[in-house]
Every structure is written in structure tokens, then in C-alpha cells.
Design an enzyme around this catalytic site. Structure first.
Site, PDB file in Angstrom:
ATOM      1  N   GLY A 125       0.801  -1.224   0.000  1.00 53.89           N
ATOM      2  CA  GLY A 125       0.000   0.000   0.000  1.00 53.89           C
ATOM      3  C   GLY A 125       0.830   1.268   0.000  1.00 53.89           C
ATOM      4  N   ILE A 126       1.737   1.398   0.965  1.00 54.02           N
ATOM      5  CA  ILE A 126       2.599   2.579   1.020  1.00 54.02           C
ATOM      6  C   ILE A 126       3.619   2.535  -0.104  1.00 54.02           C
ATOM      7  CG2 ILE A 126       4.382   3.754   2.364  1.00 54.02           C
ATOM      8  CD1 ILE A 126       2.824   3.057   4.881  1.00 54.02           C
ATOM      9  N   THR A 169      -4.199   0.542   4.904  1.00 53.33           N
ATOM     10  CA  THR A 169      -3.765  -0.377   3.849  1.00 53.33           C
ATOM     11  C   THR A 169      -4.149  -1.796   4.259  1.00 53.33           C
ATOM     12  OG1 THR A 169      -1.604  -0.886   4.795  1.00 53.33           O
ATOM     13  CG2 THR A 169      -1.757   1.102   3.427  1.00 53.33           C
ATOM     14  N   TYR A 225       6.519  -6.147  16.992  1.00 54.24           N
ATOM     15  CA  TYR A 225       6.538  -5.196  15.874  1.00 54.24           C
ATOM     16  C   TYR A 225       7.194  -3.895  16.316  1.00 54.24           C
ATOM     17  CZ  TYR A 225       4.890  -2.002  12.247  1.00 54.24           C
ATOM     18  OH  TYR A 225       4.835  -1.059  11.249  1.00 54.24           O
TER      19      TYR A 225
END
Length: 270
Positions: free
Chosen positions: A16-17, A188, A153
Site C-alpha cells: 500500500g505505502i 492499507t 513489531y
């Protein structure tokens, strides 16, 4: 560095990015090496970008599995030289740390931290030898504010931010710049259904990938060292650095609500 007439490798280009960044760069006259694992997705993106008049080359590779030196050589060979690399690769898991599978932890650090570091290290001799280059690492607000239910993460992005800072100091005076850009929540497919529902329930601020891409390209053009996207998130980054226990008081009460969404993710869509 101005994207016009630059040769730029974008990893995670079909995401998406990543795809939005490629479109922004194409409009500014950059020649793009499109890096990613899916040849079909890269071909579709390449067709779109060439319709905009961009010069492109596809680099189908799994950065986690492929030898970083070989990936670097393939990227340079696409146009004969490389001016910039923009790392948009990333994976995440959402849930309690105790429930995270060991394989997921390993995969996250390999994709988010180890692979981009190894690729950048492999590209450095080419860039320092020319006395010119730009390394752009896409991190996360969670790389400065450790978020519950995203522990690994967050840790992987903290590590990437540390690498960017150290490398920038190491390369001072070499002609090679290092930029770190930290988006907040971006709408996204990366943020799957459970994460999206959690973000909506907690009223998290969100951005479109197009808005994030414009900010990334603006940071590149301005040669900004560190860019944190979104308000008040960029303020919270500063508060967390100075007074992390203040941020504790804001985030800890949210954990119980977040856990409810992790359990829904395990049982399937609501």
C-alpha cells in the site's frame, strides 16, 4: 535529494505505502527499480507507472531469503547505478506477546529489521564509492512509542530506527544521507480487519497511503533526517522520549479493550 532523474530502488513496492510512493516518484521523473516478492503484482504496478511515463525495472526477490549482495547487484544493474533505496517492506502481528508464535517473531525481525539492514549494508560500497546516495528507511510511530499488543513489531521498528541513527552518524561527510520516516496508522491491507476494527474503536488517527507517500517524498526532497507523521502522534513521540511513564498512563488503560480485538481475530471476523 531530488527524485527527478534519480535511480531509486523501492522495496515492498507492491504494498500500500510502497505502491503509493512509486506513483509519487514516477510523477517527479524518477527511474524506479520495483522490488517485491510477487512478480504479478509488480508487473501490474509497472504497467501503471509506465503509463505515467516512468522508466521502471522489476526486481522479483524475497529479501529475507535472497543473498543481500546479489539483490544489491541486481538493483544496481537495472540502470547501471543507484542513487537511493527506500525500504517499504514490513510485516506485523497483532496480539498478546505470550500468544505470539516463535516463527512470527522471527519472521517480523527478519523482514522489518535484518533484511533492510543487510540490503543497505550491501549497497553502501556503491554509494560511498560514488560519494552520493540516499538511504530511506520507513519505520513506524510504534518504533518510538512501544504499543501494547504490538510488542515485537514495536521492537523491530525501534531497532530499525536505531540503525538509521547510527548509520547517519557513521556516514557523516561521505555524501550518503540517511532518512527515517515514521508513519502512524495507515489505511492499507497491511492492517488487517481486527487491527482496523481496533483502530476505529480506539478512535486512532489514520492516514491514506497516498498522504503518507506525499510526506515521505517531501521528507526526501527536504533531506530531513527524521520525520514523524501525524498530530498529536509526533508530540507523543517527544513526550515518550522524555516522560515515558506519562504515556504509560494513557496506553495501559487501553490494553483490555485491545485484547478483545485480538480474541476476535483468533476466532474470525465478527
Amino acid at each position: 535529494m531530488k527524485p527527478a532523474d534519480s535511480f531509486i530502488l523501492v522495496t515492498g513496492a507492491a504494498g500500500g505505502i510502497g505502491a503509493a510512493v512509486c506513483r509519487e516518484l514516477a510523477l517527479r521523473g524518477a527511474s524506479l527499480v520495483l522490488g517485491g516478492r510477487s512478480g504479478d503484482e509488480l508487473l501490474a504496478l509497472e504497467t501503471e507507472l509506465r503509463a505515467l511515463g516512468a522508466r521502471t525495472s522489476r526486481l522479483v526477490a524475497d529479501l529475507v531469503e535472497e543473498d543481500p549482495a546479489r539483490t544489491a547487484q541486481r538493483a544496481i544493474a537495472a540502470f547501471g547505478s543507484l542513487d537511493m533505496v527506500i525500504n517499504c517492506v514490513g510485516v506485523q502481528t497483532f496480539g498478546l506477546a505470550a500468544d505470539e508464535a516463535a516463527g512470527d517473531t522471527r519472521r517480523m525481525f527478519l523482514a522489518n529489521t535484518v533484511a533492510p539492514i543487510q540490503l543497505c549494508n550491501a549497497l553502501l560500497p556503491h554509494m560511498t564509492g560514488r560519494g552520493n546516495g540516499h538511504i530511506v528507511l520507513i519505520g513506524s510511530i510504534f518504533g518510538s512509542i512501544a504499543f501494547p499488543c504490538f510488542a515485537s513489531y514495536s521492537a523491530s521498528k525501534f531497532a530499525l530506527r536505531g540503525y538509521a541513527e547510527a548509520l547517519r552518524r557513521e556516514l557523516a561527510g561521505s555524501g550518503v544521507r540517511v532518512s527515517y520516516v515514521a508513519p502512524r496508522y495507515t489505511r492499507t491491507a497491511f492492517n488487517r480487519d481486527a487491527v482496523a476494527r481496533m483502530a476505529e474503536a480506539l478512535k486512532m488517527n489514520t492516514d491514506s497511503p497516498e498522504a503518507v507517500a506525499r510526506s515521505i517524498v517531501a521528507a526526501i526532497e527536504a533531506d530531513t533526517a527524521d520525520t514523524y507523521l501525524g498530530w498529536p502522534e509526533k508530540l507523543f513521540v517527544r513526550i515518550n522520549a522524555l516522560l515515558p511513564r506519562v504515556v504509560d498512563r494513557a496506553l495501559i488503560p487501553q490494553v483490555r479493550r485491545m485484547v478483545g480485538f485480538t480474541r476476535r481475530a483468533e476466532s474470525g471476523p465478527a
